[in-house]
Motif scaffolding. Structure first.
Motif, PDB file in Angstrom:
ATOM      1  N   ASN A   1     -16.905  10.337  55.774  1.00  0.00           N
ATOM      2  CA  ASN A   1     -15.474  10.243  57.386  1.00  0.00           C
ATOM      3  C   ASN A   1     -16.722  11.833  58.199  1.00  0.00           C
ATOM      4  OD1 ASN A   1     -15.073   8.273  56.672  1.00  0.00           O
ATOM      5  ND2 ASN A   1     -12.946   8.981  55.787  1.00  0.00           N
TER       6      ASN A   1
ATOM      7  N   TRP B   1      -1.981   3.503  51.697  1.00  0.00           N
ATOM      8  CA  TRP B   1      -3.054   3.413  51.743  1.00  0.00           C
ATOM      9  C   TRP B   1      -4.061   2.039  51.483  1.00  0.00           C
ATOM     10  CZ3 TRP B   1      -4.679   6.791  55.207  1.00  0.00           C
ATOM     11  CH2 TRP B   1      -3.655   8.074  55.494  1.00  0.00           C
TER      12      TRP B   1
ATOM     13  N   VAL C   1     -10.468   2.783  49.331  1.00  0.00           N
ATOM     14  CA  VAL C   1      -9.740   3.309  48.630  1.00  0.00           C
ATOM     15  C   VAL C   1     -10.361   3.560  47.352  1.00  0.00           C
ATOM     16  CG1 VAL C   1      -7.191   4.332  48.113  1.00  0.00           C
ATOM     17  CG2 VAL C   1      -8.430   3.449  50.622  1.00  0.00           C
TER      18      VAL C   1
ATOM     19  N   LYS D   1     -11.509   7.030  51.369  1.00  0.00           N
ATOM     20  CA  LYS D   1     -10.608   7.686  51.589  1.00  0.00           C
ATOM     21  C   LYS D   1     -10.002   7.900  49.479  1.00  0.00           C
ATOM     22  CE  LYS D   1      -6.659   9.255  52.834  1.00  0.00           C
ATOM     23  NZ  LYS D   1      -6.502  11.119  53.620  1.00  0.00           N
TER      24      LYS D   1
ATOM     25  N   ASP E   1     -13.522  12.598  52.851  1.00  0.00           N
ATOM     26  CA  ASP E   1     -11.738  12.365  52.707  1.00  0.00           C
ATOM     27  C   ASP E   1     -11.060  11.936  51.640  1.00  0.00           C
ATOM     28  OD1 ASP E   1      -9.433  11.829  54.109  1.00  0.00           O
ATOM     29  OD2 ASP E   1      -9.897   9.485  54.750  1.00  0.00           O
TER      30      ASP E   1
END
Length: 198
Positions: free
Chosen positions: A198, A69, A78, A2, A46
């Motif tokens: 992703n 997150w 992340v 992320k 992502d």
């Protein structure tokens, strides 16, 4: 992985602007951050903004949004960049110019690595300016959004809003494109090294 992008400040922090008011930092940060996210998403990454609002969101709320997150996906999954424009003073034009990337004093090695990667792309674009660069190629700052977030995090200061040449460059199509591009290139390198799309 992320990718979270923070656009620093908001429309209710109007003092953060160039002396001639052509560049408003909150507005510029959002333009750059949104373009970084949009281009990354179009390439299959992502990525998302942590602040969709135009008003200023508190530092603690920004940190909360990032750490939510981290708690959900794990801190190693992340990565976070907070986008800003630097200022040398509190009014008037100054001589300081150039690009800097900042990590927290207690930053992880991944944070430092991302900062070095970012600086490498800024240097390739000729954006190093006249600042004295530390030998480790990043600067240390106890900024809340990088000091309190759990994941690898860097705060970028994209040239100076109180340097005439920097402002002219930042507001040009070439300038916007290069600032966006260096963030994207660095993030892609970071994800290739530490994660996957992703």
């Amino acid at each position: 992985m992320k990718i979270l992008i923070d656009n620093g400040h908001g429309e209710n922090t109007p003092g953060k602007c160039s002396p001639d008011k052509r560049l408003k930092e909150w507005e510029y940060n959002r333009l750059i951050a949104r373009e970084v996210v949009n281009q990354l998403k179009s390439q299959g990454y992502d990525a998302e903004l942590i602040v969709e609002e135009t008003k200023d969101i508190s530092l603690s709320e920004r940190v909360r949004r990032v750490n939510r997150w981290c708690d959900r996906l794990g801190t190693s999954n992340v990565v976070f960049i907070s986008v800003h424009v630097n200022a040398a003073g509190n009014g008037g034009w100054y001589n300081a110019r150039g690009w800097t990337g900042w990590v927290a004093p207690h930053a992880s090695e991944k944070s430092k690595d991302l900062a070095r990667i970012l600086y490498g792309y800024a240097e390739k674009a000729g954006l190093q300016g006249n600042r004295s660069m530390p030998k480790y190629r990043y600067w240390l700052g106890n900024f809340t959004v990088i000091a309190k977030t759990k994941c690898p995090a860097v705060l970028t200061e994209n040239l100076f809003q109180d340097n005439r040449e920097d402002v002219d460059f930042l507001l040009s199509d070439k300038g916007k494109s290069e600032i966006v591009a260096l963030h994207i290139a660095a993030l892609k390198d970071y994800v290739a090294k530490y994660g996957s799309r992703n």
